[in-house]
Design a protein around this motif. Sequence first.
Motif, PDB file in Angstrom:
ATOM      1  N   GLN A 325       0.826  -1.206   0.000  1.00  0.00           N
ATOM      2  CA  GLN A 325       0.000   0.000   0.000  1.00  0.00           C
ATOM      3  C   GLN A 325       0.863   1.260   0.000  1.00  0.00           C
ATOM      4  OE1 GLN A 325      -2.210  -1.031   3.548  1.00  0.00           O
ATOM      5  NE2 GLN A 325      -4.039  -1.575   2.377  1.00  0.00           N
ATOM      6  N   ARG A 326       1.947   1.235   0.800  1.00  0.00           N
ATOM      7  CA  ARG A 326       2.833   2.396   0.864  1.00  0.00           C
ATOM      8  C   ARG A 326       3.504   2.637  -0.489  1.00  0.00           C
ATOM      9  NH1 ARG A 326       7.804   3.714   1.058  1.00  0.00           N
ATOM     10  NH2 ARG A 326       8.539   1.566   0.901  1.00  0.00           N
ATOM     11  N   GLU A 329       0.941   4.039  -2.996  1.00  0.00           N
ATOM     12  CA  GLU A 329       0.672   5.464  -2.741  1.00  0.00           C
ATOM     13  C   GLU A 329       1.794   6.338  -3.286  1.00  0.00           C
ATOM     14  OE1 GLU A 329       0.042   5.893   1.424  1.00  0.00           O
ATOM     15  OE2 GLU A 329      -1.823   4.715   1.427  1.00  0.00           O
ATOM     16  N   VAL A 332       1.587   6.309  -7.132  1.00  0.00           N
ATOM     17  CA  VAL A 332       0.415   7.088  -7.561  1.00  0.00           C
ATOM     18  C   VAL A 332       0.723   8.583  -7.487  1.00  0.00           C
ATOM     19  CG1 VAL A 332      -1.932   7.770  -6.920  1.00  0.00           C
ATOM     20  CG2 VAL A 332      -1.333   5.352  -7.033  1.00  0.00           C
ATOM     21  N   LYS A 333       1.367   9.002  -6.400  1.00  0.00           N
ATOM     22  CA  LYS A 333       1.708  10.423  -6.249  1.00  0.00           C
ATOM     23  C   LYS A 333       2.639  10.879  -7.365  1.00  0.00           C
ATOM     24  CE  LYS A 333       3.664  13.758  -2.991  1.00  0.00           C
ATOM     25  NZ  LYS A 333       4.341  13.948  -1.684  1.00  0.00           N
ATOM     26  N   GLU A 336       0.712  10.939 -10.701  1.00  0.00           N
ATOM     27  CA  GLU A 336      -0.198  12.085 -10.798  1.00  0.00           C
ATOM     28  C   GLU A 336       0.582  13.369 -11.104  1.00  0.00           C
ATOM     29  OE1 GLU A 336      -3.230  12.160 -11.142  1.00  0.00           O
ATOM     30  OE2 GLU A 336      -4.312  10.727  -9.897  1.00  0.00           O
ATOM     31  N   VAL A 372      -1.749   0.662  -9.586  1.00  0.00           N
ATOM     32  CA  VAL A 372      -1.613   2.094  -9.857  1.00  0.00           C
ATOM     33  C   VAL A 372      -2.453   2.478 -11.074  1.00  0.00           C
ATOM     34  CG1 VAL A 372       0.003   3.934 -10.465  1.00  0.00           C
ATOM     35  CG2 VAL A 372       0.680   2.167  -8.823  1.00  0.00           C
ATOM     36  N   LYS A 375      -6.078   2.733 -10.175  1.00  0.00           N
ATOM     37  CA  LYS A 375      -6.404   3.930  -9.402  1.00  0.00           C
ATOM     38  C   LYS A 375      -6.500   5.164 -10.292  1.00  0.00           C
ATOM     39  CE  LYS A 375      -4.711   2.503  -4.858  1.00  0.00           C
ATOM     40  NZ  LYS A 375      -5.989   2.722  -4.154  1.00  0.00           N
TER      41      LYS A 375
END
Length: 677
Positions: A325-326, A329, A332-333, A336, A372, A375
Amino acid sequence: MIQAKTRWNLAPWDEQANAAAIELSTALRLSPLAAKLLVQRGYREVAQAEQFLRGGSEHLHDPYLLKDMREAVTRIREAASAGEKVRIYGDYDADGVSSTSLLVHVFRELGLHFDYYIPHRALEGYGLNKAALEKAAAEGVGLIVTVDTGISAYDEIAYAKELGLDVVVTDHHEPPARIPDACAVVNPKRHDCTYPFEGLAGVGVAFKLAQALLERPPMELTDIVCLGTIADLMPLTGENRILVKSGLERLRQTTNTGFLALAESTGIELPSVTSTTVAFGMAPRINAAGRLDHARRAVELLISDNYDEAILAATSLDMLNRERQRIVEGIVKEAEEQWAQKQVQAAEAGEAEPAVIVLAGEGWNVGVIGIVASKLLERHYKPVIILGIDGESGMCKGSARSIDGYDLHAALTACDELLDHYGGHQAAAGMSLHRDQLADFERQLGKLALEWLSEQDWIPKTGIDLECKVEEANLQTINELAQLEPFGAGNPSPRLLFQGAALADKRTMGKEAKHLKLTVKSGQAVLEAVGFSMGAIADRLLASSPVDLVGELSINEWNGQRKPQLHIHDLFSGGAYARFPEREHFGQVYQLLRRMKRAPLEGLAKRLAEMSGWPQEMTEVMLRVFTELAFIRIEDGFAIVAEAPEKRELSTAPSYQEAKSKAEQLQSPLFAATILV
């Protein structure tokens, strides 16, 4: 006015469907709504619907209907008789782990001399590989039985034969043009296989092999089948429904050491486990092993008889999942930020932003890039390709997720000259290519998207099963709908439309008023509805205005009370004119007036609104229409009903035409969907 976020697509309904639903409701003693849902899901005949609701292991198919099953069983039994060493060769995802674990239990029972092997995702990649086959031959293996893999391994299986290895393939993926030349290839999707159900997961095919070997369906192993089938998003219909339903029942009272340890380490309440629990609680932890470490950790959990060892394995999987999960994230950051930069560059150049999101980064873990991609798809509703770059070689390995209308496999085929390798289907795919090809890859994918997709394809759709009245949303109906569980792929949780419900109350809840809570009513019936992350629209909802809600019904238990509750997926509100009354609704309000005969005009519209369920703004329109048509007359502050009014069409009243026109300008997403879909 509050517009819906998606296009609403209400499933069609006709008189034949209605007649079938009435028959099911009577024969099976179901609520009308549950019967309608069965018909919508394709179960129109009483016997067919009853089997769907109550069918068990007696409805499982003969495993020998699968092509090559007899050859597979014969070869494995020969190995058992000769004491030959057998190796189970699996895949590193939850389906592959489940398939491997199931055959371990079965081969133990049969007394085979065997072990298992799962390739390392990052070091070896998917499927059979020549180095692993050489290792097997060197270690004295005589027979390899694949699970959840092998259907595309034509060259590898030919090499295995050169090494003196026999191979039995069990798989469920789409077969290529050339089927491997193995001892047996068991796959319900084979074009020359007439098996009645093609939707088995890899673990489902392994279960059928076990059924043939044991000469009985090993229902005691359906908890493992349940895990792999749900995790691999296989349709929960046909045999899968029987196996998953049985598996969930077993999980609720399981004695499997691995599942008990997994539940304890993660806080999962096994007595109340559902398909959702398996999908979002268990499967990610089983998958985490293959994504970040090695899948054998997960297999060790599912085949363990030692609780202390199982707890250690389950705890490590939970920790891996948290790490996963880490990592997700973080990627994904970064993704983005990269996408935002591309949007800015396009704007500065006076161009439209790319039609397909193609993002790549060094150090991005290829084990999680599919998550990813999913999401980003959810956030932006565009086809997404996420690639991890090997800094030394420049090679990129990617995962893709798509929207309706954009066929990833077809798109990748069109980009074949840019790719080293690719595979997948319409909605999900994988590929590898060199970083020097990325710009052309993105350009070509975007060009195809603009050619293939219409303007409406860029708006997400919400499929709706049925329209439901507020008064139907009671505990009995919800309990009956639960008979259609387990819900999941192929049998989703019922999504219902509440059309023109009167808004009785609204408020926000949660930290920073993030969530929305509504109370809607129809006559005397009321229903609570919760919209997560919808708190921002609370102030824009007009009191007493009709709202259209799409969502799923559930039971809210609090302080010993059980009440129906709607989980809102989407909503639409256009004020009083959002839902325009039909002729019969005008007639119902007129009948209320006739019973009054003579009523004070002041407060009359409000009174009629309370009695009819229509908003006051609309009952005011009705009173004007009735006056213009001489159905009533206004004298001395009273509305007086005409004793013998002349028959006249509603459409001849100016107020009716004006209100109707206004309503059509505020079309609901449901109305739009009938035109656009």
